[in-house]
Design an enzyme around this catalytic site. Structure first.
Site, PDB file in Angstrom:
ATOM      1  N   ALA A  72       0.848  -1.202   0.000  1.00  0.00           N
ATOM      2  CA  ALA A  72       0.000   0.000   0.000  1.00  0.00           C
ATOM      3  C   ALA A  72       0.878   1.244   0.000  1.00  0.00           C
ATOM      4  O   ALA A  72       0.517   2.270  -0.584  1.00  0.00           O
ATOM      5  CB  ALA A  72      -0.907   0.001   1.216  1.00  0.00           C
ATOM      6  N   THR A  73       2.027   1.159   0.645  1.00  0.00           N
ATOM      7  CA  THR A  73       2.951   2.302   0.645  1.00  0.00           C
ATOM      8  C   THR A  73       3.286   2.685  -0.797  1.00  0.00           C
ATOM      9  O   THR A  73       3.281   3.870  -1.163  1.00  0.00           O
ATOM     10  CB  THR A  73       4.244   1.924   1.414  1.00  0.00           C
ATOM     11  OG1 THR A  73       3.883   1.582   2.754  1.00  0.00           O
ATOM     12  CG2 THR A  73       5.234   3.071   1.428  1.00  0.00           C
ATOM     13  N   ASN A 141      -5.016   3.562  11.513  1.00  0.00           N
ATOM     14  CA  ASN A 141      -4.346   2.329  11.926  1.00  0.00           C
ATOM     15  C   ASN A 141      -4.001   2.303  13.409  1.00  0.00           C
ATOM     16  O   ASN A 141      -3.897   1.243  14.004  1.00  0.00           O
ATOM     17  CB  ASN A 141      -3.064   2.111  11.112  1.00  0.00           C
ATOM     18  CG  ASN A 141      -2.201   3.346  11.049  1.00  0.00           C
ATOM     19  OD1 ASN A 141      -2.647   4.411  10.624  1.00  0.00           O
ATOM     20  ND2 ASN A 141      -0.959   3.229  11.468  1.00  0.00           N
ATOM     21  N   GLN A 169      -6.825  -0.066   6.313  1.00  0.00           N
ATOM     22  CA  GLN A 169      -7.416  -0.678   7.516  1.00  0.00           C
ATOM     23  C   GLN A 169      -8.920  -0.897   7.385  1.00  0.00           C
ATOM     24  O   GLN A 169      -9.524  -1.520   8.248  1.00  0.00           O
ATOM     25  CB  GLN A 169      -7.117   0.184   8.748  1.00  0.00           C
ATOM     26  CG  GLN A 169      -5.639   0.347   9.063  1.00  0.00           C
ATOM     27  CD  GLN A 169      -5.003  -0.911   9.656  1.00  0.00           C
ATOM     28  OE1 GLN A 169      -5.695  -1.829  10.110  1.00  0.00           O
ATOM     29  NE2 GLN A 169      -3.685  -0.955   9.638  1.00  0.00           N
ATOM     30  N   SER A 186      -3.856  -2.914   0.968  1.00  0.00           N
ATOM     31  CA  SER A 186      -2.741  -3.832   1.168  1.00  0.00           C
ATOM     32  C   SER A 186      -3.287  -5.227   1.468  1.00  0.00           C
ATOM     33  O   SER A 186      -4.184  -5.371   2.299  1.00  0.00           O
ATOM     34  CB  SER A 186      -1.929  -3.329   2.372  1.00  0.00           C
ATOM     35  OG  SER A 186      -0.800  -4.123   2.563  1.00  0.00           O
ATOM     36  N   HIS A 188      -1.908  -7.806   3.032  1.00  0.00           N
ATOM     37  CA  HIS A 188      -1.608  -8.476   4.313  1.00  0.00           C
ATOM     38  C   HIS A 188      -2.437  -7.970   5.487  1.00  0.00           C
ATOM     39  O   HIS A 188      -2.384  -8.536   6.578  1.00  0.00           O
ATOM     40  CB  HIS A 188      -0.108  -8.424   4.621  1.00  0.00           C
ATOM     41  CG  HIS A 188       0.444  -7.102   5.042  1.00  0.00           C
ATOM     42  ND1 HIS A 188       0.738  -6.809   6.339  1.00  0.00           N
ATOM     43  CD2 HIS A 188       0.782  -6.001   4.340  1.00  0.00           C
ATOM     44  CE1 HIS A 188       1.251  -5.591   6.419  1.00  0.00           C
ATOM     45  NE2 HIS A 188       1.281  -5.074   5.214  1.00  0.00           N
ATOM     46  N   THR A 224       7.768  -7.485 -13.427  1.00  0.00           N
ATOM     47  CA  THR A 224       7.003  -8.729 -13.528  1.00  0.00           C
ATOM     48  C   THR A 224       6.192  -8.961 -12.258  1.00  0.00           C
ATOM     49  O   THR A 224       6.735  -8.910 -11.152  1.00  0.00           O
ATOM     50  CB  THR A 224       7.968  -9.916 -13.744  1.00  0.00           C
ATOM     51  OG1 THR A 224       8.731  -9.634 -14.911  1.00  0.00           O
ATOM     52  CG2 THR A 224       7.225 -11.219 -13.921  1.00  0.00           C
ATOM     53  N   CYS A 306       4.478   5.424  16.342  1.00  0.00           N
ATOM     54  CA  CYS A 306       3.662   5.398  15.125  1.00  0.00           C
ATOM     55  C   CYS A 306       4.255   4.448  14.106  1.00  0.00           C
ATOM     56  O   CYS A 306       3.556   3.849  13.321  1.00  0.00           O
ATOM     57  CB  CYS A 306       3.478   6.784  14.541  1.00  0.00           C
ATOM     58  SG  CYS A 306       4.976   7.535  13.965  1.00  0.00           S
TER      59      CYS A 306
HETATM   60  N1  PLP Z   1      -1.677   2.810   5.540  1.00  0.00           N
HETATM   61  C1  PLP Z   1      -2.102   2.298   6.695  1.00  0.00           C
HETATM   62  C2  PLP Z   1      -3.298   2.904   7.367  1.00  0.00           C
HETATM   63  C3  PLP Z   1      -1.442   1.222   7.286  1.00  0.00           C
HETATM   64  O1  PLP Z   1      -1.877   0.716   8.450  1.00  0.00           O
HETATM   65  C4  PLP Z   1      -0.322   0.664   6.624  1.00  0.00           C
HETATM   66  C5  PLP Z   1       0.445  -0.431   7.250  1.00  0.00           C
HETATM   67  O2  PLP Z   1       0.670  -0.443   8.442  1.00  0.00           O
HETATM   68  C6  PLP Z   1       0.072   1.212   5.391  1.00  0.00           C
HETATM   69  C7  PLP Z   1      -0.634   2.282   4.885  1.00  0.00           C
HETATM   70  C8  PLP Z   1       1.208   0.627   4.615  1.00  0.00           C
HETATM   71  O3  PLP Z   1       0.851  -0.630   4.106  1.00  0.00           O
HETATM   72  P1  PLP Z   1       1.949  -1.631   3.482  1.00  0.00           P
HETATM   73  O4  PLP Z   1       2.465  -2.449   4.612  1.00  0.00           O
HETATM   74  O5  PLP Z   1       1.223  -2.465   2.489  1.00  0.00           O
HETATM   75  O6  PLP Z   1       2.981  -0.771   2.839  1.00  0.00           O
END
Ligand code: PLP
Length: 358
Positions: A72-73, A141, A169, A186, A188, A224, A306
């Site tokens: 997600a980052t 989060n 979340q 994300s 996971h 890929t 955090c």
């Molecule tokens: N945004 C939120 C609200 C999150 O809780 C997290 C992960 O802790 C992220 C973004 C980042 O996700 P990822 O681990 O897939 O980079």
């Protein structure tokens, strides 16, 4: 060992694991093809990726496309750096992926949208009127608060802004943010594998390519793809959507019991506008490091950090108006689909007993 850290990551669903194993592809299998190759093995790998894309799309509103990313980052960075916006506004309690990409790299003078003492943004707040990208998360989060993104984004879009929602979340747990232009998720965090995320982009929204190379992922993110990671994500997303009510009902039982058990502790953030799988609590004078070392077999998080291990005081708890000692005496318990009531009760008892002995 009891795992109470569902906001950090979640256990892989057996259904997702099953799908993944099929696409890991040893030398005797015919499932290791490159999904970007035109031959038969490539075509079957791409079919698995496209099935996964359809399943992941169930997490989003209709009328957009899904781009797979490594996290997600990465999806958030793709949205921020790929947009043509001239200004940015972000809520004060965004994840570091949004805040750091914005303040450190994009625009140190970006507008910060405050939250109240409940951890909620004001959906009616006055907004700067120039063309801008606004990032507000769906569920926080650290404290689990659910932001009024629908009301806010509906207004913003009318004013010509581009709306980015970090739904990491909330995805699979709540209805998707209906008026967002871009949504990051994300795998996971919803019982899928680590190492894969997605950015949903509303039809008509154009982004600049983020990673250059072979032109995969609609030219935005070359490289890929892993069919195994995509397939695991797809299976987890499908399951989350199918089990949404059942999972929420289970979480509600856990939340009610946990609130009873921790009756003497103070809840950080709104109790109502909240995902109830997040219990962020504080107890005056609590030494969180000592609690962690006394309860090593309970996996939970210090509410004051955090980014785990960073040692930075939580910008979220500070944004609520908590003092540094209050933030430092906070812990976060996160639970969900695979947490049993018995495990939660036993872990809570250990934590409460260890805290009272301090
Ligand atoms: N945004 C939120 C609200 C999150 O809780 C997290 C992960 O802790 C992220 C973004 C980042 O996700 P990822 O681990 O897939 O980079």
């Amino acid at each position: 060992m009891t795992y109470l850290d569902y906001q950090a990551t979640t256990p892989l669903a057996p259904e997702a694991r099953e799908e993944m194993l099929r696409w890991l592809g040893g030398p005797d299998s015919d499932t290791f093809g490159n999904p970007h190759s035109p031959h038969r093995m490539g075509r079957s790998a791409v079919a698995a990726v496209e099935l996964a894309r359809e399943r992941v799309a169930m997490l989003f509103p209709a009328g957009g496309r899904v781009v797979f990313t490594g996290s997600a980052t990465e999806a958030i960075n793709m949205a921020i750096f790929g947009s043509n916006a001239r200004m940015m506004a972000v809520s004060a309690i965004e994840h570091a992926a949004v805040l750091d990409a914005t303040m450190q790299e994009w625009d140190p003078n970006a507008t910060i949208l405050p939250v109240n003492s409940e951890g909620l943004i004001d959906a009616a707040a006055p907004l700067p009127d120039r063309r801008q990208l606004v990032a507000v998360m769906q569920v926080n989060n650290e404290i689990g608060t659910i932001q009024p993104v629908d009301a806010l984004f509906a207004r913003l879009r009318e004013a010509g802004a581009l709306c980015l929602c970090d739904a990491v979340q909330g995805a699979g747990k709540l209805a998707p943010p209906a008026f967002a232009d871009m949504i990051a998720v994300s795998a996971h965090k919803l019982h899928g594998p680590k190492g894969v995320g997605a950015l949903w982009i509303r039809d008509g929204v154009e982004l600049r390519p983020f990673i250059h190379g072979g032109g995969q992922e609609q030219g935005l993110r070359s490289g890929t793809l892993s069919p195994a990671l995509c397939a695991g994500f797809g299976a987890a997303a499908k399951l989350a959507v199918e089990r949404r009510e059942e999972d929420a009902a289970h979480v509600e039982i856990l939340w009610t019991r946990a609130r009873d058990l921790f009756a003497g502790w103070t809840l950080n953030g709104s109790a109502e506008q909240r995902w109830h799988g997040n219990l962020n609590l504080r107890l005056e004078g609590l030494d969180v490091a000592r609690l962690m070392s006394d309860c090593r077999d309970v996996m939970f998080s210090a509410g004051s950090a955090c980014a785990s291990g960073s040692g930075r005081p939580s910008h979220v708890l500070r944004a609520l108006g908590l003092t540094e000692p209050q933030a430092k005496s906070s812990i976060r318990l996160g639970f969900g689909r695979y947490t049993t009531l018995e495990d939660l009760e036993a872990a809570a008892e250990k934590l409460i007993r260890a805290a009272s002995q301090q």
